[in-house]
Design a protein around this motif. Structure first.
Motif, PDB file in Angstrom:
ATOM      1  N   ASN A   1     -13.313  16.200 -25.222  1.00  0.00           N
ATOM      2  CA  ASN A   1     -12.052  15.679 -24.679  1.00  0.00           C
ATOM      3  C   ASN A   1     -11.782  16.439 -23.374  1.00  0.00           C
ATOM      4  N   MET A   2     -11.804  15.746 -22.263  1.00  0.00           N
ATOM      5  CA  MET A   2     -11.750  16.420 -20.966  1.00  0.00           C
ATOM      6  C   MET A   2     -10.361  16.964 -20.657  1.00  0.00           C
ATOM      7  N   ARG A   3      -9.355  16.473 -21.382  1.00  0.00           N
ATOM      8  CA  ARG A   3      -8.006  16.966 -21.117  1.00  0.00           C
ATOM      9  C   ARG A   3      -7.744  18.238 -21.922  1.00  0.00           C
ATOM     10  N   THR A   4      -8.053  18.170 -23.249  1.00  0.00           N
ATOM     11  CA  THR A   4      -7.758  19.328 -24.102  1.00  0.00           C
ATOM     12  C   THR A   4      -8.936  20.300 -24.179  1.00  0.00           C
ATOM     13  N   LYS A   5     -10.106  19.873 -23.678  1.00  0.00           N
ATOM     14  CA  LYS A   5     -11.352  20.659 -23.730  1.00  0.00           C
ATOM     15  C   LYS A   5     -11.902  20.773 -25.155  1.00  0.00           C
ATOM     16  N   GLU A   6     -11.263  20.115 -26.095  1.00  0.00           N
ATOM     17  CA  GLU A   6     -11.715  20.163 -27.489  1.00  0.00           C
ATOM     18  C   GLU A   6     -13.050  19.416 -27.631  1.00  0.00           C
ATOM     19  N   GLN A   7     -13.968  19.977 -28.408  1.00  0.00           N
ATOM     20  CA  GLN A   7     -15.272  19.330 -28.601  1.00  0.00           C
ATOM     21  C   GLN A   7     -15.460  18.953 -30.063  1.00  0.00           C
TER      22      GLN A   7
ATOM     23  N   ASN B   1     -15.909  14.799 -14.049  1.00  0.00           N
ATOM     24  CA  ASN B   1     -14.630  15.372 -13.624  1.00  0.00           C
ATOM     25  C   ASN B   1     -14.059  14.627 -12.439  1.00  0.00           C
ATOM     26  N   ARG B   2     -14.931  14.338 -11.475  1.00  0.00           N
ATOM     27  CA  ARG B   2     -14.491  13.647 -10.269  1.00  0.00           C
ATOM     28  C   ARG B   2     -13.923  12.265 -10.614  1.00  0.00           C
ATOM     29  N   MET B   3     -14.508  11.641 -11.634  1.00  0.00           N
ATOM     30  CA  MET B   3     -14.039  10.301 -12.016  1.00  0.00           C
ATOM     31  C   MET B   3     -12.862  10.355 -12.977  1.00  0.00           C
ATOM     32  N   SER B   4     -12.430  11.570 -13.363  1.00  0.00           N
ATOM     33  CA  SER B   4     -11.345  11.770 -14.334  1.00  0.00           C
ATOM     34  C   SER B   4     -11.623  11.073 -15.661  1.00  0.00           C
ATOM     35  N   ALA B   5     -12.863  11.145 -16.110  1.00  0.00           N
ATOM     36  CA  ALA B   5     -13.213  10.527 -17.394  1.00  0.00           C
ATOM     37  C   ALA B   5     -12.400  11.160 -18.512  1.00  0.00           C
TER      38      ALA B   5
ATOM     39  N   LEU C   1       0.826  -1.212   0.000  1.00  0.00           N
ATOM     40  CA  LEU C   1       0.000   0.000   0.000  1.00  0.00           C
ATOM     41  C   LEU C   1       0.851   1.249   0.000  1.00  0.00           C
ATOM     42  N   THR C   2       1.964   1.189   0.742  1.00  0.00           N
ATOM     43  CA  THR C   2       2.800   2.377   0.838  1.00  0.00           C
ATOM     44  C   THR C   2       3.831   2.438  -0.283  1.00  0.00           C
ATOM     45  N   LYS C   3       4.077   1.310  -0.983  1.00  0.00           N
ATOM     46  CA  LYS C   3       5.186   1.271  -1.942  1.00  0.00           C
ATOM     47  C   LYS C   3       4.737   1.296  -3.396  1.00  0.00           C
ATOM     48  N   THR C   4       3.599   0.718  -3.686  1.00  0.00           N
ATOM     49  CA  THR C   4       3.195   0.557  -5.071  1.00  0.00           C
ATOM     50  C   THR C   4       1.981   1.441  -5.300  1.00  0.00           C
ATOM     51  N   SER C   5       2.032   2.278  -6.297  1.00  0.00           N
ATOM     52  CA  SER C   5       0.813   3.044  -6.511  1.00  0.00           C
ATOM     53  C   SER C   5       0.087   2.495  -7.726  1.00  0.00           C
ATOM     54  N   VAL C   6      -1.072   1.970  -7.470  1.00  0.00           N
ATOM     55  CA  VAL C   6      -1.903   1.465  -8.547  1.00  0.00           C
ATOM     56  C   VAL C   6      -3.168   2.283  -8.497  1.00  0.00           C
ATOM     57  N   SER C   7      -3.300   3.183  -9.440  1.00  0.00           N
ATOM     58  CA  SER C   7      -4.493   4.021  -9.346  1.00  0.00           C
ATOM     59  C   SER C   7      -5.645   3.340 -10.073  1.00  0.00           C
ATOM     60  N   GLU C   8      -6.834   3.697  -9.662  1.00  0.00           N
ATOM     61  CA  GLU C   8      -8.007   3.154 -10.327  1.00  0.00           C
ATOM     62  C   GLU C   8      -8.026   3.675 -11.750  1.00  0.00           C
ATOM     63  N   LEU C   9      -8.381   2.818 -12.687  1.00  0.00           N
ATOM     64  CA  LEU C   9      -8.446   3.258 -14.070  1.00  0.00           C
ATOM     65  C   LEU C   9      -9.686   4.117 -14.262  1.00  0.00           C
ATOM     66  N   PRO C  10      -9.537   5.343 -14.745  1.00  0.00           N
ATOM     67  CA  PRO C  10     -10.726   6.186 -14.959  1.00  0.00           C
ATOM     68  C   PRO C  10     -11.511   5.688 -16.171  1.00  0.00           C
ATOM     69  N   PRO C  11     -12.790   6.071 -16.280  1.00  0.00           N
ATOM     70  CA  PRO C  11     -13.550   5.661 -17.460  1.00  0.00           C
ATOM     71  C   PRO C  11     -12.985   6.321 -18.716  1.00  0.00           C
ATOM     72  N   ASP C  12     -13.032   5.588 -19.843  1.00  0.00           N
ATOM     73  CA  ASP C  12     -12.633   6.193 -21.116  1.00  0.00           C
ATOM     74  C   ASP C  12     -13.650   7.265 -21.501  1.00  0.00           C
ATOM     75  N   ILE C  13     -14.902   6.934 -21.241  1.00  0.00           N
ATOM     76  CA  ILE C  13     -15.957   7.850 -21.683  1.00  0.00           C
ATOM     77  C   ILE C  13     -17.085   7.877 -20.651  1.00  0.00           C
ATOM     78  N   PHE C  14     -17.603   9.077 -20.434  1.00  0.00           N
ATOM     79  CA  PHE C  14     -18.738   9.261 -19.525  1.00  0.00           C
ATOM     80  C   PHE C  14     -19.884   9.751 -20.390  1.00  0.00           C
ATOM     81  N   ILE C  15     -21.023   9.117 -20.319  1.00  0.00           N
ATOM     82  CA  ILE C  15     -22.152   9.570 -21.136  1.00  0.00           C
ATOM     83  C   ILE C  15     -23.090  10.396 -20.266  1.00  0.00           C
ATOM     84  N   ALA C  16     -23.208  11.663 -20.634  1.00  0.00           N
ATOM     85  CA  ALA C  16     -24.125  12.565 -19.917  1.00  0.00           C
ATOM     86  C   ALA C  16     -25.391  12.668 -20.750  1.00  0.00           C
ATOM     87  N   ALA C  17     -26.416  11.919 -20.355  1.00  0.00           N
ATOM     88  CA  ALA C  17     -27.652  11.873 -21.136  1.00  0.00           C
ATOM     89  C   ALA C  17     -28.753  12.568 -20.366  1.00  0.00           C
ATOM     90  N   MET C  18     -29.406  13.541 -21.020  1.00  0.00           N
ATOM     91  CA  MET C  18     -30.455  14.318 -20.339  1.00  0.00           C
ATOM     92  C   MET C  18     -31.750  14.223 -21.126  1.00  0.00           C
TER      93      MET C  18
END
Ligand code: HAM
Length: 420
Positions: free
Chosen positions: A394-400, A370-374, A314-331
């Protein structure tokens, strides 16, 4: 509110990432050393453990979960895996085609011990067992493989504790000397050891009661009693470890808690886990296959305690949770219905997709994405559906990017996995 029973635990999704990483590291490494996976049952006949681990051990005397089957036969939740792997090797006549087998298995074990940090009643092990090789090189290779495994997980500060437990030719003389020495110190022994000094004196060496530990400090060393064959075997193991620059500590009182061991016995210990300091342990068991009714074949193996390893990692290896590739916001209702279909199809294509069907506002859904780093958010409302196009952000570049609804799946796939 129904709670967990004592000594067991939940492994939550945020922790499973690390468990999986450790298990996959073991599988890949062991397979490159020629091991293949075997899966054996969790339930076995009680007799299997009595005859292999030994009647006069803590495990068999006090720690097994045993119950009668409907036919009145005693059945036990396995306290360890070696006995089951040996049973399978014999029962499935694995030795008939080739006596040499290198097998590993991963899974839960059950011991009714007093729970404390690092000690559970349901715990997990990775086991590796080698059948049919008596050369001391395999002993050293297993220990070497373990050190590579811990290195890959960036776990340092471990020590290899090494001993030889001799064989039926030389051990009786040691037992006799030990028993005599313990008899002379009887008044300092706990009630269990008072009994075991005659029935199974080796077990006194790993008794945790302070009075007994003080007595065994002066016990004779088994390595002084080894016959020529055992001494030669042990010397070659040590020389082979030196050859591979694996440091080890001689541990003449290391006897391990199970009776089946012969010759090489070892433990990987850490100073970082308090009393439960062994993260792995193993050794040779050259007589067990024959004792359980199989052919006379030598064997050696070890088990890694995953629960303790996870605490260390736990203190030595960092394995982060894999974020979703895509989040679908459907309204909107129509958008939800369509998004349901897309999320199923994207999941089928191996795209890690998140959708919560909550029908909340775009603001609330973007917050969650955003919280899930999609990586991307696909935005779709009833209006977009009517117009036949949706927006992929694209949540990193903000490009749509606008994507037409017909052929949406291939449109998304070409953006998310451009090289495939
Ligand atoms: P063991 O020393 O009883 O050996 O267990 C191996 C490892 O399992 C220990 O070093 C420890 O890390 C972990 N372990 C044992 N009991 C517990 C517990 N109650 N809670 C958490 N972790 C635990 C064996 O089981 C042998 N079958 C090893 C072996 C394989 N020898 C030859 N082949």
């Amino acid at each position: 509110m129904i709670q967990l029973i004592r000594g067991v635990k939940d492994i939550l999704p945020s922790e499973v990432e690390l468990w999986k990483h450790i298990e996959e590291t073991a599988m890949m490494l062991f397979e490159s050393f020629g091991f293949r996976q075997i899966r054996v049952p969790i339930l076995e006949k009680t007799e299997l453990f009595q005859r292999s681990i030994g009647e006069h051990t803590d495990i068999v005397e006090k720690e097994m979960y045993t119950f009668p089957s409907s036919k009145g036969e005693l059945i036990t939740l396995r306290p360890e895996a070696t006995a089951s792997v040996v049973r399978a090797y014999i029962q499935q006549r694995m030795y008939a085609k080739d006596p040499i087998h290198k097998l590993y298995t991963i899974g839960p074990m059950f011991r009714k011990e007093r729970p404390q940090k690092g000690r559970y009643r349901q715990f997990y092990q990775v086991n590796a067992e080698v059948f049919g090789i008596d050369a001391p090189y395999i002993d050293a290779q297993l220990i070497y493989m373990l050190t590579v495994f811990f290195h890959r997980l960036h776990i340092t500060g471990l020590e290899v504790h090494l001993n030889s437990l001799g064989c039926p030719a030389c051990r009786p003389a040691f037992k006799q000397a030990l028993s005599e020495m313990l008899t002379a110190e009887s008044e300092a022994l706990c009630s269990d050891c008072l009994r075991r000094k005659d029935t199974n004196p080796l077990r006194v060496l790993d008794c945790k009661v302070p009075g007994c530990q003080a007595v065994v400090k002066n016990a004779p060393a088994i390595t002084d009693y080894l016959c020529d064959d055992c001494a030669r075997h042990f010397d070659t193991v040590k020389a082979a470890l030196d050859q591979m620059a694996v440091p080890y500590v001689m541990a003449p009182r290391l006897v391990r808690g199970l009776d089946y061991y012969t010759r090489t016995a070892f433990e990987i210990q850490t100073a970082e886990l308090g009393a439960q300091n062994a993260v792995a342990g193993g050794g040779r068991y050259d007589n067990l296959v024959a004792a359980l009714g199989g052919p006379s074949q030598p064997a050696i193996g070890f088990a890694i305690g995953l629960d303790r390893l996870v605490d260390l990692a736990l203190t030595k290896t960092s394995v982060s949770e894999l974020p979703p590739d895509i989040f679908i916001a459907a309204m909107g209702d129509a958008a939800q219905k369509k998004a349901f279909e897309w999320s199923c199809e994207l999941g089928r294509e191996g795209i890690k997709t998140e959708i919560d069907f909550s029908n909340r506002s775009l603001k609330a859904l973007m917050k969650r994405a955003n919280r899930m780093s999609a990586g991307y958010v696909l935005m779709v409302g009833d209006q977009e559906l009517k117009e036949g196009r949706v927006v992929l952000r694209n949540m990193r570049t903000k490009e749509q990017t606008e994507i037409g609804i017909s052929g949406i799946l291939s449109g998304i796939l070409s953006i998310l996995t451009p090289n495939t």
